[in-house]
Design an enzyme around this catalytic site. Structure first.
Site, short mmCIF file in Angstrom:
data_model
loop_
_atom_site.label_atom_id
_atom_site.label_comp_id
_atom_site.label_asym_id
_atom_site.label_seq_id
_atom_site.Cartn_x
_atom_site.Cartn_y
_atom_site.Cartn_z
N ARG A 53 -9.67 -8.43 38.31
CA ARG A 53 -8.73 -7.92 39.32
C ARG A 53 -7.94 -6.73 38.78
O ARG A 53 -7.63 -5.80 39.52
CB ARG A 53 -7.79 -9.05 39.73
CG ARG A 53 -6.85 -8.70 40.85
CD ARG A 53 -6.12 -9.92 41.38
NE ARG A 53 -6.90 -10.64 42.36
CZ ARG A 53 -6.89 -10.33 43.69
NH1 ARG A 53 -6.16 -9.32 44.11
NH2 ARG A 53 -7.61 -11.02 44.54
N ILE A 71 -3.91 -8.85 47.62
CA ILE A 71 -2.60 -8.69 46.99
C ILE A 71 -2.67 -7.47 46.07
O ILE A 71 -3.55 -7.40 45.22
CB ILE A 71 -2.25 -9.95 46.16
CG1 ILE A 71 -2.37 -11.20 47.01
CG2 ILE A 71 -0.84 -9.83 45.57
CD1 ILE A 71 -1.49 -11.22 48.22
N LEU A 72 -1.77 -6.54 46.25
CA LEU A 72 -1.78 -5.33 45.43
C LEU A 72 -1.25 -5.65 44.04
O LEU A 72 -0.26 -6.37 43.90
CB LEU A 72 -0.93 -4.24 46.11
CG LEU A 72 -1.49 -3.80 47.48
CD1 LEU A 72 -0.44 -3.00 48.25
CD2 LEU A 72 -2.78 -3.02 47.30
N ASN A 126 3.93 -2.68 54.79
CA ASN A 126 2.98 -3.69 55.24
C ASN A 126 3.44 -4.25 56.57
O ASN A 126 4.63 -4.25 56.89
CB ASN A 126 2.87 -4.82 54.21
CG ASN A 126 1.83 -5.86 54.62
OD1 ASN A 126 0.74 -5.52 55.05
ND2 ASN A 126 2.18 -7.14 54.49
N THR A 127 2.50 -4.73 57.35
CA THR A 127 2.82 -5.40 58.60
C THR A 127 2.25 -6.81 58.53
O THR A 127 1.17 -7.03 57.99
CB THR A 127 2.22 -4.64 59.81
OG1 THR A 127 2.27 -5.51 60.94
CG2 THR A 127 0.80 -4.20 59.58
N HIS A 128 3.06 -7.77 59.01
CA HIS A 128 2.66 -9.17 58.90
C HIS A 128 2.86 -9.83 60.26
O HIS A 128 3.92 -9.67 60.87
CB HIS A 128 3.50 -9.88 57.82
CG HIS A 128 3.11 -11.29 57.59
ND1 HIS A 128 1.97 -11.64 56.89
CD2 HIS A 128 3.68 -12.46 57.99
CE1 HIS A 128 1.87 -12.97 56.85
NE2 HIS A 128 2.90 -13.49 57.52
N ASP A 168 6.51 -5.61 47.84
CA ASP A 168 6.96 -5.76 46.44
C ASP A 168 5.93 -6.64 45.74
O ASP A 168 4.83 -6.85 46.24
CB ASP A 168 8.39 -6.35 46.38
CG ASP A 168 8.44 -7.78 46.90
OD1 ASP A 168 9.57 -8.30 47.02
OD2 ASP A 168 7.37 -8.37 47.18
N GLY A 212 5.50 -9.71 45.43
CA GLY A 212 5.15 -11.03 45.95
C GLY A 212 4.18 -10.94 47.12
O GLY A 212 3.72 -9.86 47.47
N ASP A 228 3.98 -10.93 50.84
CA ASP A 228 4.77 -10.78 52.08
C ASP A 228 6.25 -11.04 51.84
O ASP A 228 6.94 -11.63 52.68
CB ASP A 228 4.25 -11.76 53.15
CG ASP A 228 2.77 -11.51 53.46
OD1 ASP A 228 2.03 -12.50 53.62
OD2 ASP A 228 2.37 -10.34 53.50
C1 GRF Z 1 -2.86 -7.73 61.71
O1 GRF Z 1 -2.25 -8.69 62.57
C2 GRF Z 1 -2.20 -7.77 60.37
O2 GRF Z 1 -0.81 -8.02 60.42
C3 GRF Z 1 -2.90 -8.93 59.73
O3 GRF Z 1 -4.25 -8.78 60.10
C4 GRF Z 1 -4.28 -8.12 61.35
C5 GRF Z 1 -5.13 -6.91 61.17
O4 GRF Z 1 -5.68 -6.63 62.39
N1 GRF Z 1 -2.74 -8.91 58.29
P1 GRF Z 1 -6.73 -5.42 62.52
O5 GRF Z 1 -7.75 -5.60 61.41
O6 GRF Z 1 -5.96 -4.16 62.35
O7 GRF Z 1 -7.29 -5.61 63.90
#
Ligand code: GRF
Length: 202
Positions: free
Chosen positions: A63, A90-91, A105-107, A139, A141, A143
């Site tokens: 990794r 995980i970065l 990041n988006t979660h 960061d 961790g 998320d």
């Molecule tokens: C998103 O909901 C993201 O938050 C999650 O995986 C999904 C990615 O969707 N980690 P896509 O591959 O962009 O359709």
């Protein structure tokens, strides 16, 4: 601002970010797309004539080597911001040091609830009535980085993982484009748990 976007899935978030960057006045452009596996996101980049690169864990002895290779591949495009749009890895420390404070990041949940790779399924299984979308700085961790924006999404009685995730993605797409633009134009100052975008109304 120069964006490198990382993706692993269907790339719908990447697709929506590419659309946002094409609206006139949007303060950022996607200069490259990075993936960790073969996925539709590579095709979205190709459709827009944007270079993409694939750094797959299985191509490296461990990794650490993978993290180093991903760091170098992203750095080659000299990004101002790195956006993880459904990147399912995980970065590592090399990446985090190189781009500290500049990774968004988006979660698909209201962190700190339901971190990890199965956030939508976990929320459904728990029986929450409200879940949502979180955009945050990355960061060390999983998320856990300072939160930039959140928005709630109702869970409907007849929701399954797909219907709920699609409804969350509608919010994610807007929130991500908004936050990338805000950070691109005003920067972000994060001290501990707080991430503040100067001049932000919230
Ligand atoms: C998103 O909901 C993201 O938050 C999650 O995986 C999904 C990615 O969707 N980690 P896509 O591959 O962009 O359709």
């Amino acid at each position: 601002a120069r964006l490198v976007v990382l993706a692993s899935g269907t790339g719908s978030l990447l697709r929506s970010l590419l659309d946002a960057t094409r609206t006139d006045g949007y303060p950022a452009t996607v200069v490259a797309v990075g993936v960790d596996r073969e996925c539709p996101a590579e095709g979205h980049a190709a459709d827009e004539g944007i270079p993409s690169f694939r750094v797959a864990l299985r191509d490296f002895e461990d990794r650490t080597a993978w993290d180093r290779a991903l760091t170098d591949a992203v750095a080659a495009h000299e990004p101002d911001l790195v956006v993880s749009a459904g990147f399912m890895k995980i970065l590592g420390s090399a990446f985090l040091e190189r781009f500290a404070g500049r990774i968004i990041n988006t979660h698909p949940a209201l962190l700190p609830s339901f971190p990890g790779a199965h956030a939508v399924a976990d929320a459904l299984a728990y029986g929450v009535k409200v879940t949502g979308s979180t955009v945050h700085l990355v960061d060390g961790g999983v998320d856990t980085g300072p939160i930039l924006a959140q928005e709630a999404v109702q869970v409907l009685d007849d929701d399954d993982e797909d219907t709920l995730h699609e409804r969350i993605k509608v919010v994610e797409r807007r929130l991500l484009a908004e936050m990338v633009a805000a950070v691109a134009t005003r920067g972000v100052v994060s001290d501990g748990r707080k991430a503040v975008i100067p001049g932000d109304r919230t």
